[in-house]
Design a protein around this motif. Structure first.
Motif, PDB file in Angstrom:
ATOM      1  N   SER A 183      -0.873  41.386 -17.057  1.00 23.78           N
ATOM      2  CA  SER A 183       0.192  40.429 -16.780  1.00 23.78           C
ATOM      3  C   SER A 183       0.992  40.204 -18.054  1.00 23.78           C
ATOM      4  CB  SER A 183      -0.384  39.097 -16.277  1.00 23.78           C
ATOM      5  OG  SER A 183       0.650  38.147 -16.079  1.00 23.78           O
ATOM      6  N   SER A 184       2.307  40.289 -17.966  1.00 25.28           N
ATOM      7  CA  SER A 184       3.141  40.080 -19.148  1.00 25.28           C
ATOM      8  C   SER A 184       4.435  39.384 -18.765  1.00 25.28           C
ATOM      9  CB  SER A 184       3.459  41.418 -19.838  1.00 25.28           C
ATOM     10  OG  SER A 184       4.400  42.166 -19.096  1.00 25.28           O
ATOM     11  N   VAL A 185       4.931  38.616 -19.709  1.00 26.44           N
ATOM     12  CA  VAL A 185       6.254  38.000 -19.617  1.00 26.44           C
ATOM     13  C   VAL A 185       6.968  38.329 -20.917  1.00 26.44           C
ATOM     14  CG1 VAL A 185       7.569  35.877 -19.367  1.00 26.44           C
ATOM     15  CG2 VAL A 185       5.390  36.126 -18.169  1.00 26.44           C
ATOM     16  N   ARG A 186       8.135  38.926 -20.824  1.00 28.84           N
ATOM     17  CA  ARG A 186       8.851  39.316 -22.030  1.00 28.84           C
ATOM     18  C   ARG A 186      10.350  39.204 -21.832  1.00 28.84           C
ATOM     19  NH1 ARG A 186       7.478  45.821 -22.061  1.00 28.84           N
ATOM     20  NH2 ARG A 186       7.190  46.013 -19.826  1.00 28.84           N
ATOM     21  N   GLY A 187      11.016  39.077 -22.958  1.00 30.36           N
ATOM     22  CA  GLY A 187      12.461  39.085 -22.943  1.00 30.36           C
ATOM     23  C   GLY A 187      12.983  40.489 -23.179  1.00 30.36           C
ATOM     24  N   LEU A 188      14.123  40.800 -22.599  1.00 26.89           N
ATOM     25  CA  LEU A 188      14.787  42.078 -22.824  1.00 26.89           C
ATOM     26  C   LEU A 188      15.986  41.812 -23.718  1.00 26.89           C
ATOM     27  CD1 LEU A 188      14.641  43.624 -19.233  1.00 26.89           C
ATOM     28  CD2 LEU A 188      13.019  43.866 -21.117  1.00 26.89           C
ATOM     29  N   PRO A 189      15.878  42.154 -25.007  1.00 22.85           N
ATOM     30  CA  PRO A 189      16.934  41.771 -25.945  1.00 22.85           C
ATOM     31  C   PRO A 189      18.267  42.468 -25.697  1.00 22.85           C
ATOM     32  CG  PRO A 189      15.345  43.220 -26.997  1.00 22.85           C
ATOM     33  CD  PRO A 189      14.776  42.871 -25.660  1.00 22.85           C
ATOM     34  N   GLY A 190      18.251  43.599 -25.044  1.00 22.27           N
ATOM     35  CA  GLY A 190      19.497  44.294 -24.753  1.00 22.27           C
ATOM     36  C   GLY A 190      20.073  44.987 -25.974  1.00 22.27           C
ATOM     37  N   ALA A 191      21.145  45.729 -25.743  1.00 17.70           N
ATOM     38  CA  ALA A 191      21.822  46.431 -26.827  1.00 17.70           C
ATOM     39  C   ALA A 191      22.566  45.436 -27.714  1.00 17.70           C
ATOM     40  CB  ALA A 191      22.790  47.462 -26.248  1.00 17.70           C
ATOM     41  N   VAL A 192      22.692  45.781 -29.005  1.00 24.44           N
ATOM     42  CA  VAL A 192      23.386  44.922 -29.957  1.00 24.44           C
ATOM     43  C   VAL A 192      24.893  45.113 -29.786  1.00 24.44           C
ATOM     44  CG1 VAL A 192      23.804  44.471 -32.389  1.00 24.44           C
ATOM     45  CG2 VAL A 192      21.491  44.965 -31.590  1.00 24.44           C
ATOM     46  N   ILE A 193      25.564  44.052 -29.359  1.00 25.13           N
ATOM     47  CA  ILE A 193      27.009  44.080 -29.151  1.00 25.13           C
ATOM     48  C   ILE A 193      27.647  43.062 -30.081  1.00 25.13           C
ATOM     49  CG2 ILE A 193      28.863  43.797 -27.456  1.00 25.13           C
ATOM     50  CD1 ILE A 193      26.818  44.465 -25.283  1.00 25.13           C
ATOM     51  N   TYR A 194      28.718  43.454 -30.744  1.00 28.71           N
ATOM     52  CA  TYR A 194      29.298  42.619 -31.797  1.00 28.71           C
ATOM     53  C   TYR A 194      29.778  41.265 -31.280  1.00 28.71           C
ATOM     54  CZ  TYR A 194      32.443  41.044 -35.476  1.00 28.71           C
ATOM     55  OH  TYR A 194      33.072  40.310 -36.442  1.00 28.71           O
TER      56      TYR A 194
ATOM     57  N   LEU B  64      11.695  39.650 -18.001  1.00 25.78           N
ATOM     58  CA  LEU B  64      10.952  40.556 -17.138  1.00 25.78           C
ATOM     59  C   LEU B  64       9.506  40.080 -17.049  1.00 25.78           C
ATOM     60  CD1 LEU B  64      11.533  43.237 -15.586  1.00 25.78           C
ATOM     61  CD2 LEU B  64      10.492  44.415 -17.528  1.00 25.78           C
ATOM     62  N   THR B  65       9.017  39.929 -15.831  1.00 25.69           N
ATOM     63  CA  THR B  65       7.622  39.564 -15.581  1.00 25.69           C
ATOM     64  C   THR B  65       6.944  40.718 -14.861  1.00 25.69           C
ATOM     65  OG1 THR B  65       8.229  37.224 -15.373  1.00 25.69           O
ATOM     66  CG2 THR B  65       6.076  37.882 -14.529  1.00 25.69           C
ATOM     67  N   ASP B  66       5.849  41.205 -15.435  1.00 25.49           N
ATOM     68  CA  ASP B  66       5.109  42.339 -14.871  1.00 25.49           C
ATOM     69  C   ASP B  66       3.687  41.915 -14.538  1.00 25.49           C
ATOM     70  OD1 ASP B  66       6.680  44.762 -14.754  1.00 25.49           O
ATOM     71  OD2 ASP B  66       6.814  44.626 -16.926  1.00 25.49           O
ATOM     72  N   LYS B  67       3.216  42.323 -13.383  1.00 30.28           N
ATOM     73  CA  LYS B  67       1.814  42.138 -13.011  1.00 30.28           C
ATOM     74  C   LYS B  67       1.319  43.450 -12.390  1.00 30.28           C
ATOM     75  CE  LYS B  67       2.399  37.186 -12.054  1.00 30.28           C
ATOM     76  NZ  LYS B  67       1.748  36.714 -13.291  1.00 30.28           N
ATOM     77  N   ASN B  68       0.138  43.850 -12.805  1.00 30.90           N
ATOM     78  CA  ASN B  68      -0.417  45.099 -12.303  1.00 30.90           C
ATOM     79  C   ASN B  68      -1.939  44.955 -12.172  1.00 30.90           C
ATOM     80  OD1 ASN B  68      -1.266  48.278 -13.654  1.00 30.90           O
ATOM     81  ND2 ASN B  68      -0.617  47.932 -11.570  1.00 30.90           N
TER      82      ASN B  68
END
Length: 647
Positions: A247-258, A267-271
């Motif tokens: 089980s994980s909870v994480r942020g997706l920082p995305g590409a660096v845009i000026y 994103l929350t994942d459970k497996n």
């Protein structure tokens, strides 16, 4: 850090208590000697990392460790929680199979297994086999990929193993492994927690703008654990069961845009999965291995931007059955028949979801002839796929035969092995490729790949048996036809079979060891890859003949370790030449080469009835925010301190 220190103290107290109360331990036996790498005699390229080597590499997960293998490109989105997928010899991540403790791991939605999900602290080895391996006693599904990563967990008779790692940007990563023998049964349990804030600073040029910021929305919090049971009901029978949870909870920082540094996607994942493996050695000539697995995955993607908030949920269910029969009529000849069945089902909250399912039948017939000087492996894999949907139109059913052949020859009286191999394989379109909103295309054909490999391996002892040197060189040609790519049509993007890729490359490895005494050992591992992977889709296209995206022509890795009775010092290097973020090789898409240097110092000593190991690592000494994926900067200089205790 006070919480981390308290947790370390608590775990060590538990360890000492177990050390005083458990009296059925077996006295330690030390066997000294040397071991020449297994890939020297293999008919196809094979790379192995043991648990001891994994500790020295400064890697945080399986994806990091695989960067040290020749011919491997890891797509790393940066940070502790960044997704990592692996492409072998520029064939694409979907052509790489993954197996955990002998049972395949898959993802029917994307076709890519996120290798950051596997912790190194619980592993005994990682093996990468390119093409068809020498071992016939495997499921048919392991023959269905261009390359296979086999991950093996710690043996269940490990009594107690405690791992605690802490480092830069809020990293805290404790884990506990416990094993016990109980009247013919071996039980083990493993649990791990990892947290990191991930707000590391970076400096990155985006066009003409220098961005000097901290990464945001890059945190991760995860739990994973498993319970293993090994039983031997008869002298020649074995039953292994595994229950796994993640089980994980994480942020997706995305590409660096000026002009827009804000990222709010979470994103929350459970497996969870359960697998059961049964093995029976009927006689010296006949043995059986079978396995069953049920897997469930749940993922929630929540994206809040200035205009709205959108939440999508994806669910996967997989049922997998396999059986392999191995027959050895005489000592030099083996034959195997493997039968696999896989059923996948995908559901989402998307309005247009057709709720697809896929049933896959795979039958493999393999044979091996081996003497002291020559070994020949051959296999034929038959695949049949049935596609169904609850609404809308399903993709066509598919069937195909896939042959493979490998030969290795050792000239008389030499330390040299020569090898030749060929494999014809394909990968099915993923359920996203076929059915995802708007871009999905049910008329897609499978991607077809062909691999040729010719190589030589050599090894020898030196200094009166105090060390060895081993080297491998392989030249390969790989091609992919009907490559599945997203292409713009008149109004929307669609998945289409329009790609052709041709790759010519060279993999080279060098491993050496010299031992002055039992305690003083110098080891070295070097790997290098040259890959000319070019687009061959349309001779009239502007990018025809250009190097494909994210594939450097030159890359490599090195590790040098000196172990003494006082401490162990290790140096690691990762190198990637320049490459392009798109298939159009123009200066605007150029990504510059980088070197990543790391060092570690560790000390092992006796504590109570067990052994404690303390290590300190300084990672990315050059403090470079290089990019593996465009506009996703990696961490600069950072540190990690790890304490392990086992007995």
């Amino acid at each position: 850090m006070s919480r981390v220190a308290a947790l370390v103290s608590l775990m060590l107290s538990v360890a000492m208590a177990f050390g005083q109360t458990l009296n059925d331990t077996i006295a330690e036996v030390t066997v000294s000697g040397y071991h020449v790498p297994a890939n020297i005699s293999a008919a196809t390229p094979m790379h192995v990392l043991s648990s001891e080597q994994l500790l020295r590499l400064g890697a945080t997960d399986v994806g990091d460790a695989l960067k040290h293998f020749a011919g491997v490109q890891v797509k790393d989105f940066g940070g502790v929680g960044g997704m990592k997928t692996v492409s072998i010899r520029s064939l694409g991540a979907q052509h790489t199979g993954v197996s955990y403790d002998g049972v395949s791991v898959g993802d029917c939605q994307s076709g890519q297994v996120d290798l950051s999900r596997f912790a190194l602290s619980n592993l005994s080895s990682i093996t990468l086999t390119v093409g068809q391996g020498d071992n016939l006693f495997v499921p048919a599904k392991q023959l269905a990929s261009a390359a296979t990563i086999n991950i093996s967990s710690q043996p269940s008779d490990t009594l107690l193993y405690i791992y605690m790692s802490a480092g830069s940007y809020g990293l805290a990563n404790p884990s506990l492994h416990f094993g016990r023998r109980l009247k013919g049964l071996r039980l083990s349990a493993y649990g791990e927690y990892k947290y990191a804030k991930g707000d590391y600073p970076f400096r990155l040029w985006n066009g003409r703008h220098l961005i000097d910021e901290h990464r945001n929305n890059s945190d991760i919090s995860l739990w994973r654990g498993e319970i293993n049971l090994l039983a031997e009901p008869g002298r020649h029978q074995k039953i292994a069961a595994k229950v796994y949870g993640y089980s994980s909870v994480r942020g997706l920082p995305g590409a660096v845009i000026y002009d827009n540094p804000i990222a709010n996607e979470r994103l929350t994942d459970k497996n969870a999965f359960v697998q059961l493996l049964y093995e029976n050695i009927f006689s010296r000539k006949l043995r059986l291995r079978s396995a069953a697995k049920w897997n469930y995955s749940w993922m929630k993607d929540r994206n809040a931007d200035a205009a709205s908030t959108r939440t999508d949920i994806f669910r996967q269910r997989e049922t997998y059955l396999t059986a392999t029969l191995l027959w050895q009529p005489v000592g030099c000849l083996q034959a195997a028949l493997a039968q696999d069945f896989t059923h996948n089902y995908l559901s989402t909250t998307l309005v247009t979801c057709p709720f697809p399912s896929r049933s896959t039948w795979q039958t493999a017939l393999s044979a091996r002839y081996a003497t002291g000087r020559i070994a020949i492996n051959a296999s034929l894999l038959a695949t049949a796929v049935v596609e169904t949907v609850e609404k809308g139109t399903a993709a066509d059913n598919r069937s195909r035969l896939s042959p493979a052949l490998s030969i290795t020859w050792k000239p008389f009286g030499s330390n040299l092995h020569l090898r030749l191999s060929y494999k014809d394989i394909f990968r099915l379109p993923t359920l996203n490729d076929l059915y995802y909103t708007v871009i999905g295309n049910v008329n897609l054909r499978p991607e077809k790949s062909r691999q040729w490999n010719v190589g030589a391996t050599w090894s020898c002892q030196h200094s009166g048996g105090r060390g060895f040197v081993a080297a491998t060189v392989d030249a390969y040609h790989a091609s992919v036809n009907d490559k599945i790519v997203a292409m713009p049509t008149m109004f929307v993007w669609r998945m289409m079979n329009v790609g052709k890729v041709r790759t010519f490359g060279i993999d080279a490895t060098l491993t050496a060891e010299h031992r002055w005494s039992r305690a003083e050992v110098l080891t070295m591992m070097l790997s290098y890859n040259f890959a000319d992977a070019t687009d061959r889709t349309d001779p009239h296209d502007v990018q025809y003949g250009h190097q494909i995206a994210y594939t450097p022509k030159h890359s490599g890795a090195a590790n040098v370790t000196f172990a003494s009775r006082y401490a162990t010092l290790s140096y690691n290097l990762l190198f990637s030449g320049r490459r392009y973020s798109l298939g159009y090789n123009i200066p605007d898409n150029l990504m510059h080469s980088f070197f990543d240097h790391s060092v570690s110092l560790s000390k092992e000593f006796a504590l109570g009835r067990g052994k404690m190991r303390v290590s300190a690592e300084l990672l990315n000494i050059g403090n470079r925010n290089y990019e593996v994926v465009r506009f996703y900067p990696m961490q600069g200089r950072n540190y990690r301190v790890t304490i392990t205790y086992n007995f």
